[in-house]
Structure formats: structure tokens, C-alpha cells
Design an enzyme around this catalytic site. Structure first.
Site, PDB file in Angstrom:
ATOM      1  N   LEU A  84       0.513  -1.064  -0.254  1.00 29.63           N
ATOM      2  CA  LEU A  84       0.011   0.518  -0.284  1.00 29.63           C
ATOM      3  C   LEU A  84       0.563   1.295   0.051  1.00 29.63           C
ATOM      4  CD1 LEU A  84      -2.995  -1.013   2.510  1.00 29.63           C
ATOM      5  CD2 LEU A  84      -2.656  -1.544  -0.447  1.00 29.63           C
ATOM      6  N   ILE A 141       5.667   3.578  -4.159  1.00 32.42           N
ATOM      7  CA  ILE A 141       7.549   3.406  -4.238  1.00 32.42           C
ATOM      8  C   ILE A 141       8.473   4.345  -5.107  1.00 32.42           C
ATOM      9  CG2 ILE A 141       8.890   1.260  -5.711  1.00 32.42           C
ATOM     10  CD1 ILE A 141       7.225   0.188  -3.861  1.00 32.42           C
ATOM     11  N   HIS A 200      -3.601  -5.134  -9.656  1.00 27.40           N
ATOM     12  CA  HIS A 200      -4.705  -3.917  -9.617  1.00 27.40           C
ATOM     13  C   HIS A 200      -5.953  -4.042  -9.324  1.00 27.40           C
ATOM     14  CE1 HIS A 200      -5.980   0.437  -7.764  1.00 27.40           C
ATOM     15  NE2 HIS A 200      -6.786  -0.345  -8.303  1.00 27.40           N
ATOM     16  N   ASP A 258      -0.642   3.621  -9.341  1.00 22.33           N
ATOM     17  CA  ASP A 258      -1.474   2.945 -10.209  1.00 22.33           C
ATOM     18  C   ASP A 258      -1.290   3.407 -11.736  1.00 22.33           C
ATOM     19  OD1 ASP A 258      -2.645   1.421  -7.814  1.00 22.33           O
ATOM     20  OD2 ASP A 258      -3.892   3.114  -8.157  1.00 22.33           O
TER      21      ASP A 258
HETATM   22  C1  GAR Z   1      -5.045  -7.553  -4.149  1.00 23.71           C
HETATM   23  O1  GAR Z   1      -6.564  -8.013  -4.331  1.00 23.71           O
HETATM   24  C2  GAR Z   1      -4.782  -6.797  -4.568  1.00 23.71           C
HETATM   25  O2  GAR Z   1      -5.104  -6.217  -6.119  1.00 23.71           O
HETATM   26  C3  GAR Z   1      -5.062  -5.506  -3.992  1.00 23.71           C
HETATM   27  O3  GAR Z   1      -4.834  -5.583  -2.638  1.00 23.71           O
HETATM   28  C4  GAR Z   1      -5.635  -6.725  -2.923  1.00 23.71           C
HETATM   29  C5  GAR Z   1      -4.726  -7.797  -1.987  1.00 23.71           C
HETATM   30  O4  GAR Z   1      -4.752  -9.368  -1.501  1.00 23.71           O
HETATM   31  N1  GAR Z   1      -4.003  -3.753  -4.377  1.00 23.71           N
HETATM   32  C6  GAR Z   1      -4.715  -2.898  -4.476  1.00 23.71           C
HETATM   33  O5  GAR Z   1      -5.211  -2.257  -3.930  1.00 23.71           O
HETATM   34  C7  GAR Z   1      -3.125  -1.590  -4.802  1.00 23.71           C
HETATM   35  N2  GAR Z   1      -4.118  -0.356  -4.762  1.00 23.71           N
HETATM   36  P1  GAR Z   1      -3.687 -10.001  -0.336  1.00 23.71           P
HETATM   37  O6  GAR Z   1      -3.338  -9.586   0.691  1.00 23.71           O
HETATM   38  O7  GAR Z   1      -4.834 -11.496  -0.222  1.00 23.71           O
HETATM   39  O8  GAR Z   1      -2.995 -10.957  -1.650  1.00 23.71           O
END
Ligand code: GAR
Length: 199
Positions: free
Chosen positions: A96, A99, A115, A156
Site C-alpha cells: 500500500l 514506490i 490492481h 497505478d
Molecule cells: C489484492 O486484491 C490486490 O489487488 C490489492 O490488494 C489485495 C491484496 O490481497 N491491491 C491494491 O489494491 C493495490 N492498489 P491479498 O493480501 O489477499 O493478496
């Protein structure tokens, strides 16, 4: 503390997974590359000491590194630690923090992100996890999906590598949609990572 072991197989690609949360994507990626000839998940990096992903790293005996803001954004972005672990590719899986440019400069076109929506819609600062799914449902979209993209210095924003879609159903809650999106992520992210490495 970061403990490094020698790598008798001398893998061509040493991946660091950066994750802030539960780590279901990290688990699928780790499982996909277990016993792989040329790819090793060499490090799990998290900005949260209690993130579920750190338990997954432990389970698979993968070294982990907990990072803090000051060093990441105003220090050297943990480049020494990444180099010491011989990391040459970085995979963001629910990470989150933005970078920092020092890290992007050190790993040009070697950092990718997933994403949980069809970028360029529903991306940007604050758009993560359930906030994304709430926004998609509030906008009465009929379709959502996943985007895998290279990381640049905007949220993003980098070049898109892969997208695929799923329906948004009339009575979907953000959790329903998140579950449908997770199925897509787990099915595609490991394979797309492998494809990026072979190009
Ligand atoms: C995932 O759905 C990923 O796409 C999202 O966080 C989740 C993590 O899930 N990423 C974002 O929203 C980045 N902007 P996880 O911890 O179960 O892999």
C-alpha cells in the site's frame, strides 16, 4: 532481522514480494515458484509487522524484511538489503505504500503491481482493497477486473501488461466482488510474472 542463506541452485531470478496485508496473492506466487529451476522467491517485504503475509513467509522459510517509512522514503529505500538478497525483480501484491523513485531507478521495468480493477479507472492514491470495490459498485459498473502493470512513480500508472474482466452482479457487496477479483488474481498473477521474466 534479515537472515540470508546461500542459494545452491543459483537461480537466475530472485524475486522480492512486497505486501502489506493478508497475502493470499503472495501465497499463490510462492506456491507457483516452489521448486522452480530459475525463479526463487527470495524475500518478503512488508511495512506492517503484523501482516498475515509475514506468517506465510515463515511457513515457507522465506526471509522477510519489515520496513519503516523514514528509511524507505527518505533513506536509500532499502537498496542495500535488496542487493544483499540478490533481488533482481520485485512483485507488489497488495503493497500500500508508493514506490520511491530511488527504488524505481534501481529496478527499471523490473517492478510490477496488481490492481483489483480495470485501470485507468478506479486507481490512484487511496484506491486499494475494498475502497476500489465500493467505488466500482457505487458507480453501477457492470464489469470490473484486474490489471497487472509495470510500476512507475505515479500511483497505478505504469504500462499495462495484462487485464481480464469479471461481471459486477446487481446485489454484489464489496466483499462479493473482492472474492470474485481474488479468484482472477490468483489464477493469473503467478503466470503473468513468469511470462514477464521470460521476455
Ligand atoms: C489484492 O486484491 C490486490 O489487488 C490489492 O490488494 C489485495 C491484496 O490481497 N491491491 C491494491 O489494491 C493495490 N492498489 P491479498 O493480501 O489477499 O493478496
Amino acid at each position: 532481522m534479515l537472515i540470508l542463506k546461500t542459494d545452491p541452485l543459483n537461480h537466475k531470478f530472485n524475486i522480492a514480494i512486497f505486501a502489506s496485508g493478508t497475502g493470499t496473492n503472495a501465497r499463490k506466487i510462492i506456491e507457483h515458484f516452489i521448486n522452480h529451476n530459475s525463479v526463487k522467491i527470495a524475500l518478503v517485504v512488508s511495512n506492517k509487522a503484523d501482516a498475515g503475509v509475514l506468517q506465510i513467509a515463515k511457513e515457507f522459510r522465506i526471509p522477510s524484511l519489515i520496513i519503516e517509512k523514514e528509511t524507505f522514503f527518505r533513506g536509500n529505500a532499502y537498496l542495500n538489503e535488496l542487493h544483499a538478497a540478490q533481488i533482481n525483480f520485485i512483485v507488489l501484491a497488495g503493497f500500500l505504500w508508493k514506490i520511491p523513485s530511488a527504488l524505481i531507478a534501481a529496478y527499471p521495468n523490473k517492478i510490477i503491481n496488481i490492481h483489483p480493477a480495470l485501470l485507468p479507472k478506479y486507481g490512484g492514491k487511496g484506491m486499494y482493497g475494498h475502497f476500489v470495490h465500493e467505488a466500482v459498485i457505487d458507480s453501477k459498473e457492470k464489469e470490473s477486473g484486474i490489471t497487472i502493470h509495470y510500476v512507475d512513480d505515479k500511483y497505478d500508472h505504469g504500462n499495462i501488461i495484462f487485464q481480464t474482466t469479471c461481471p459486477v452482479l446487481p446485489n454484489d457487496t464489496p466483499d462479493d466482488l473482492a472474492n470474485r477479483i481474488h479468484v482472477l488474481e490468483h489464477a493469473h498473477y503467478p503466470k503473468i510474472i513468469e511470462k514477464c521474466l521470460s521476455e
